[in-house]
Scaffold this motif. Structure first.
Motif, PDB file in Angstrom:
ATOM      1  N   LEU A 148       0.801  -1.224   0.000  1.00  0.00           N
ATOM      2  CA  LEU A 148       0.000   0.000   0.000  1.00  0.00           C
ATOM      3  C   LEU A 148       0.834   1.274   0.000  1.00  0.00           C
ATOM      4  O   LEU A 148       0.295   2.355  -0.260  1.00  0.00           O
ATOM      5  CB  LEU A 148      -0.927   0.016   1.220  1.00  0.00           C
ATOM      6  N   ARG A 149       2.130   1.162   0.288  1.00  0.00           N
ATOM      7  CA  ARG A 149       2.962   2.361   0.409  1.00  0.00           C
ATOM      8  C   ARG A 149       2.968   3.219  -0.860  1.00  0.00           C
ATOM      9  O   ARG A 149       2.776   4.448  -0.775  1.00  0.00           O
ATOM     10  CB  ARG A 149       4.384   1.985   0.801  1.00  0.00           C
ATOM     11  N   PRO A 150       3.182   2.638  -2.060  1.00  0.00           N
ATOM     12  CA  PRO A 150       3.153   3.501  -3.253  1.00  0.00           C
ATOM     13  C   PRO A 150       1.802   4.177  -3.459  1.00  0.00           C
ATOM     14  O   PRO A 150       1.743   5.347  -3.839  1.00  0.00           O
ATOM     15  CB  PRO A 150       3.478   2.527  -4.394  1.00  0.00           C
ATOM     16  N   ALA A 151       0.711   3.444  -3.194  1.00  0.00           N
ATOM     17  CA  ALA A 151      -0.619   4.043  -3.355  1.00  0.00           C
ATOM     18  C   ALA A 151      -0.841   5.154  -2.345  1.00  0.00           C
ATOM     19  O   ALA A 151      -1.397   6.210  -2.677  1.00  0.00           O
ATOM     20  CB  ALA A 151      -1.689   2.963  -3.211  1.00  0.00           C
ATOM     21  N   PHE A 152      -0.412   4.931  -1.115  1.00  0.00           N
ATOM     22  CA  PHE A 152      -0.586   5.955  -0.074  1.00  0.00           C
ATOM     23  C   PHE A 152       0.211   7.212  -0.408  1.00  0.00           C
ATOM     24  O   PHE A 152      -0.314   8.331  -0.310  1.00  0.00           O
ATOM     25  CB  PHE A 152      -0.155   5.391   1.279  1.00  0.00           C
ATOM     26  N   LEU A 153       1.471   7.036  -0.795  1.00  0.00           N
ATOM     27  CA  LEU A 153       2.299   8.193  -1.139  1.00  0.00           C
ATOM     28  C   LEU A 153       1.756   8.908  -2.369  1.00  0.00           C
ATOM     29  O   LEU A 153       1.768  10.147  -2.442  1.00  0.00           O
ATOM     30  CB  LEU A 153       3.748   7.750  -1.370  1.00  0.00           C
ATOM     31  N   GLY A 154       1.281   8.134  -3.343  1.00  0.00           N
ATOM     32  CA  GLY A 154       0.709   8.749  -4.533  1.00  0.00           C
ATOM     33  C   GLY A 154      -0.540   9.554  -4.213  1.00  0.00           C
ATOM     34  O   GLY A 154      -0.717  10.675  -4.711  1.00  0.00           O
ATOM     35  N   CYS A 155      -1.406   9.015  -3.373  1.00  0.00           N
ATOM     36  CA  CYS A 155      -2.604   9.755  -2.969  1.00  0.00           C
ATOM     37  C   CYS A 155      -2.236  10.997  -2.161  1.00  0.00           C
ATOM     38  O   CYS A 155      -2.878  12.044  -2.295  1.00  0.00           O
ATOM     39  CB  CYS A 155      -3.520   8.846  -2.159  1.00  0.00           C
ATOM     40  N   ALA A 156      -1.208  10.890  -1.312  1.00  0.00           N
ATOM     41  CA  ALA A 156      -0.759  12.052  -0.539  1.00  0.00           C
ATOM     42  C   ALA A 156      -0.236  13.150  -1.476  1.00  0.00           C
ATOM     43  O   ALA A 156      -0.482  14.340  -1.238  1.00  0.00           O
ATOM     44  CB  ALA A 156       0.312  11.638   0.454  1.00  0.00           C
ATOM     45  N   LEU A 157       0.462  12.761  -2.524  1.00  0.00           N
ATOM     46  CA  LEU A 157       0.924  13.753  -3.504  1.00  0.00           C
ATOM     47  C   LEU A 157      -0.246  14.403  -4.229  1.00  0.00           C
ATOM     48  O   LEU A 157      -0.216  15.608  -4.529  1.00  0.00           O
ATOM     49  CB  LEU A 157       1.860  13.080  -4.514  1.00  0.00           C
ATOM     50  N   LEU A 158      -1.283  13.621  -4.514  1.00  0.00           N
ATOM     51  CA  LEU A 158      -2.470  14.193  -5.142  1.00  0.00           C
ATOM     52  C   LEU A 158      -3.128  15.216  -4.222  1.00  0.00           C
ATOM     53  O   LEU A 158      -3.563  16.288  -4.675  1.00  0.00           O
ATOM     54  CB  LEU A 158      -3.459  13.073  -5.481  1.00  0.00           C
ATOM     55  N   LEU A 159      -3.182  14.912  -2.936  1.00  0.00           N
ATOM     56  CA  LEU A 159      -3.728  15.864  -1.971  1.00  0.00           C
ATOM     57  C   LEU A 159      -2.858  17.114  -1.888  1.00  0.00           C
ATOM     58  O   LEU A 159      -3.358  18.233  -1.742  1.00  0.00           O
ATOM     59  CB  LEU A 159      -3.840  15.208  -0.596  1.00  0.00           C
ATOM     60  N   PHE A 160      -1.542  16.932  -1.958  1.00  0.00           N
ATOM     61  CA  PHE A 160      -0.620  18.071  -1.939  1.00  0.00           C
ATOM     62  C   PHE A 160      -0.893  19.000  -3.120  1.00  0.00           C
ATOM     63  O   PHE A 160      -0.994  20.226  -2.946  1.00  0.00           O
ATOM     64  CB  PHE A 160       0.817  17.559  -1.982  1.00  0.00           C
ATOM     65  N   ALA A 161      -1.006  18.423  -4.314  1.00  0.00           N
ATOM     66  CA  ALA A 161      -1.280  19.247  -5.493  1.00  0.00           C
ATOM     67  C   ALA A 161      -2.642  19.909  -5.395  1.00  0.00           C
ATOM     68  O   ALA A 161      -2.822  21.066  -5.811  1.00  0.00           O
ATOM     69  CB  ALA A 161      -1.202  18.381  -6.751  1.00  0.00           C
ATOM     70  N   ASN A 162      -3.607  19.211  -4.831  1.00  0.00           N
ATOM     71  CA  ASN A 162      -4.954  19.774  -4.673  1.00  0.00           C
ATOM     72  C   ASN A 162      -4.933  20.997  -3.763  1.00  0.00           C
ATOM     73  O   ASN A 162      -5.581  22.018  -4.043  1.00  0.00           O
ATOM     74  CB  ASN A 162      -5.886  18.699  -4.114  1.00  0.00           C
ATOM     75  N   ALA A 163      -4.192  20.910  -2.660  1.00  0.00           N
ATOM     76  CA  ALA A 163      -4.113  22.041  -1.738  1.00  0.00           C
ATOM     77  C   ALA A 163      -3.260  23.168  -2.311  1.00  0.00           C
ATOM     78  O   ALA A 163      -3.573  24.353  -2.122  1.00  0.00           O
ATOM     79  CB  ALA A 163      -3.538  21.583  -0.392  1.00  0.00           C
ATOM     80  N   PHE A 164      -2.194  22.822  -3.005  1.00  0.00           N
ATOM     81  CA  PHE A 164      -1.291  23.849  -3.530  1.00  0.00           C
ATOM     82  C   PHE A 164      -1.981  24.716  -4.585  1.00  0.00           C
ATOM     83  O   PHE A 164      -1.713  25.919  -4.684  1.00  0.00           O
ATOM     84  CB  PHE A 164      -0.050  23.177  -4.136  1.00  0.00           C
ATOM     85  N   ALA A 165      -2.880  24.103  -5.355  1.00  0.00           N
ATOM     86  CA  ALA A 165      -3.543  24.842  -6.427  1.00  0.00           C
ATOM     87  C   ALA A 165      -4.858  25.470  -6.000  1.00  0.00           C
ATOM     88  O   ALA A 165      -5.481  26.182  -6.787  1.00  0.00           O
ATOM     89  CB  ALA A 165      -3.799  23.909  -7.615  1.00  0.00           C
ATOM     90  N   ALA A 166      -5.309  25.211  -4.764  1.00  0.00           N
ATOM     91  CA  ALA A 166      -6.595  25.761  -4.311  1.00  0.00           C
ATOM     92  C   ALA A 166      -6.499  27.275  -4.160  1.00  0.00           C
ATOM     93  O   ALA A 166      -5.494  27.808  -3.679  1.00  0.00           O
ATOM     94  CB  ALA A 166      -7.005  25.107  -2.992  1.00  0.00           C
ATOM     95  N   TYR A 167      -7.552  27.953  -4.540  1.00  0.00           N
ATOM     96  CA  TYR A 167      -7.552  29.426  -4.473  1.00  0.00           C
ATOM     97  C   TYR A 167      -8.830  29.987  -3.856  1.00  0.00           C
ATOM     98  O   TYR A 167      -8.780  30.851  -2.973  1.00  0.00           O
ATOM     99  CB  TYR A 167      -7.372  30.018  -5.865  1.00  0.00           C
ATOM    100  N   ALA A 168      -9.991  29.506  -4.302  1.00  0.00           N
ATOM    101  CA  ALA A 168     -11.253  30.161  -3.954  1.00  0.00           C
ATOM    102  C   ALA A 168     -11.498  30.170  -2.450  1.00  0.00           C
ATOM    103  O   ALA A 168     -11.954  31.177  -1.899  1.00  0.00           O
ATOM    104  CB  ALA A 168     -12.413  29.462  -4.675  1.00  0.00           C
ATOM    105  N   THR A 169     -11.195  29.056  -1.767  1.00  0.00           N
ATOM    106  CA  THR A 169     -11.439  28.997  -0.329  1.00  0.00           C
ATOM    107  C   THR A 169     -10.585  30.022   0.412  1.00  0.00           C
ATOM    108  O   THR A 169     -11.074  30.754   1.277  1.00  0.00           O
ATOM    109  CB  THR A 169     -11.142  27.588   0.204  1.00  0.00           C
ATOM    110  N   ALA A 170      -9.288  30.066   0.074  1.00  0.00           N
ATOM    111  CA  ALA A 170      -8.389  31.015   0.727  1.00  0.00           C
ATOM    112  C   ALA A 170      -8.775  32.454   0.394  1.00  0.00           C
ATOM    113  O   ALA A 170      -8.730  33.338   1.258  1.00  0.00           O
ATOM    114  CB  ALA A 170      -6.951  30.742   0.309  1.00  0.00           C
ATOM    115  N   ALA A 171      -9.176  32.709  -0.856  1.00  0.00           N
ATOM    116  CA  ALA A 171      -9.538  34.074  -1.251  1.00  0.00           C
ATOM    117  C   ALA A 171     -10.790  34.548  -0.541  1.00  0.00           C
ATOM    118  O   ALA A 171     -10.903  35.727  -0.176  1.00  0.00           O
ATOM    119  CB  ALA A 171      -9.736  34.130  -2.761  1.00  0.00           C
ATOM    120  N   ALA A 172     -11.762  33.636  -0.335  1.00  0.00           N
ATOM    121  CA  ALA A 172     -12.997  34.011   0.358  1.00  0.00           C
ATOM    122  C   ALA A 172     -12.788  34.155   1.856  1.00  0.00           C
ATOM    123  O   ALA A 172     -13.447  34.975   2.513  1.00  0.00           O
ATOM    124  CB  ALA A 172     -14.087  32.977   0.077  1.00  0.00           C
TER     125      ALA A 172
END
Length: 293
Positions: A210-234
């Motif tokens: 499960l380690r590669p899947a877990f790390l891959g999903c964590a990276l997806l979450l990282f990219a999701n948070a890094f690119a988020a804008y509307a929540t922080a702007a509001a």
């Protein structure tokens, strides 16, 4: 001759059919992904008179831009790590339930909704809860005598981490659940037959798989948070301590004019970071797919 040409024409038609079906999607990607990306790249290296320049790229080394990048990376890492751990635990609890149980289907459906619950709506929900005259704010003020003016940390980096984690956890459940479902019962039975304990099965078999899947999903979450804008702007109307908000300031500031080029450079910086993260995610996803087949 006629008997040999007919199959060849049919073969060509069959070969082109998938591409014709993909044409609307490819057109969508070109208009809403490729073209904006190329515009950002061109704008980052184009001077005011239309020539080539590196001045905007050099501006990324300024203290303001570097601090915003550091804060964005910290925000993304903290929310992704918290969301990955808690989401993986919740996904495991879901997997232990029967596949067709009402509880499992309900939690999965809720996670699917909450993973998309972001932007202005999410910011308003937290403001209505912990902001000025918020529901929880008034409750704590009435019961425990706390301040009724809200909590300032909600509008700072700790508040953003908490708010981002709200949609990171259900997103982790959705993307990590297939990996947990891919663990075959036969592997655990084989480990038990060889004398392994439950702890040994998880540490020697399940977790390494499960380690590669877990790390891959964590990276997806990282990219999701890094690119988020509307929540922080509001949530944060003033201040630019993360890169997306600094881009907003560069494009809309009425105090410091002529910063549009800096906005392009900052956007290019974000594109590069997300591209690196998603490339690593694709590599880990490929490793996971080997044993999930």
């Amino acid at each position: 001759m006629a008997s040999t040409r007919a199959p060849r024409a049919g073969w060509r038609g069959t070969r082109l059919a998938p591409w014709l079906g993909l044409l609307p999607f490819l057109l969508y990607v070109a208009v809403f992904l490729v073209w904006p990306t190329l515009s950002v790249v061109a704008g980052a290296f184009r001077s005011e008179d239309g020539g080539f320049t590196l001045e905007r790229i050099r501006a990324l080394t300024d203290e303001t831009a570097i601090n915003a990048l550091k804060q964005s990376l910290y925000l993304s890492f903290a929310s992704a790590a918290t969301g990955a751990v808690l989401g993986a635990l919740l996904a495991y609890l879901i997997v232990t339930a029967p596949p067709n149980s009402l509880l499992r289907r309900t939690i999965t459906a809720i996670c699917g909704v909450l993973a998309q619950f972001g932007g202005v709506t999410l910011a308003f929900a937290w403001l209505a809860t912990l902001g000025f005259n918020g529901l929880l704010t008034n409750f704590l003020a009435d019961v425990f005598g706390a301040s009724d003016t809200g909590y300032s940390w909600l509008y700072e980096l700790p508040g953003l981490i908490l708010v981002y984690t709200y949609f990171q956890i259900p997103l982790m459940v959705i993307v990590f659940l297939p990996a947990l479902e891919g663990l075959r019962p036969q592997w655990r039975e084989a480990a038990v037959n060889l004398g392994a304990t439950t702890f040994q099965y998880w540490t020697k078999v399940a977790i390494p798989l499960l380690r590669p899947a877990f790390l891959g999903c964590a990276l997806l979450l990282f990219a999701n948070a890094f690119a988020a804008y509307a929540t922080a702007a509001a949530l944060i109307s003033q201040g630019s301590f993360i890169t997306p908000l600094l881009i907003r300031t560069a494009l809309t500031s009425e105090v410091v004019l002529g910063q549009k080029g800096l906005g392009f450079a900052l956007a290019l910086q974000m594109v590069v970071v997300v591209a690196i993260v998603m490339t690593a995610y694709a590599v880990l996803l490929r490793r996971t797919a080997r044993w999930m087949r």
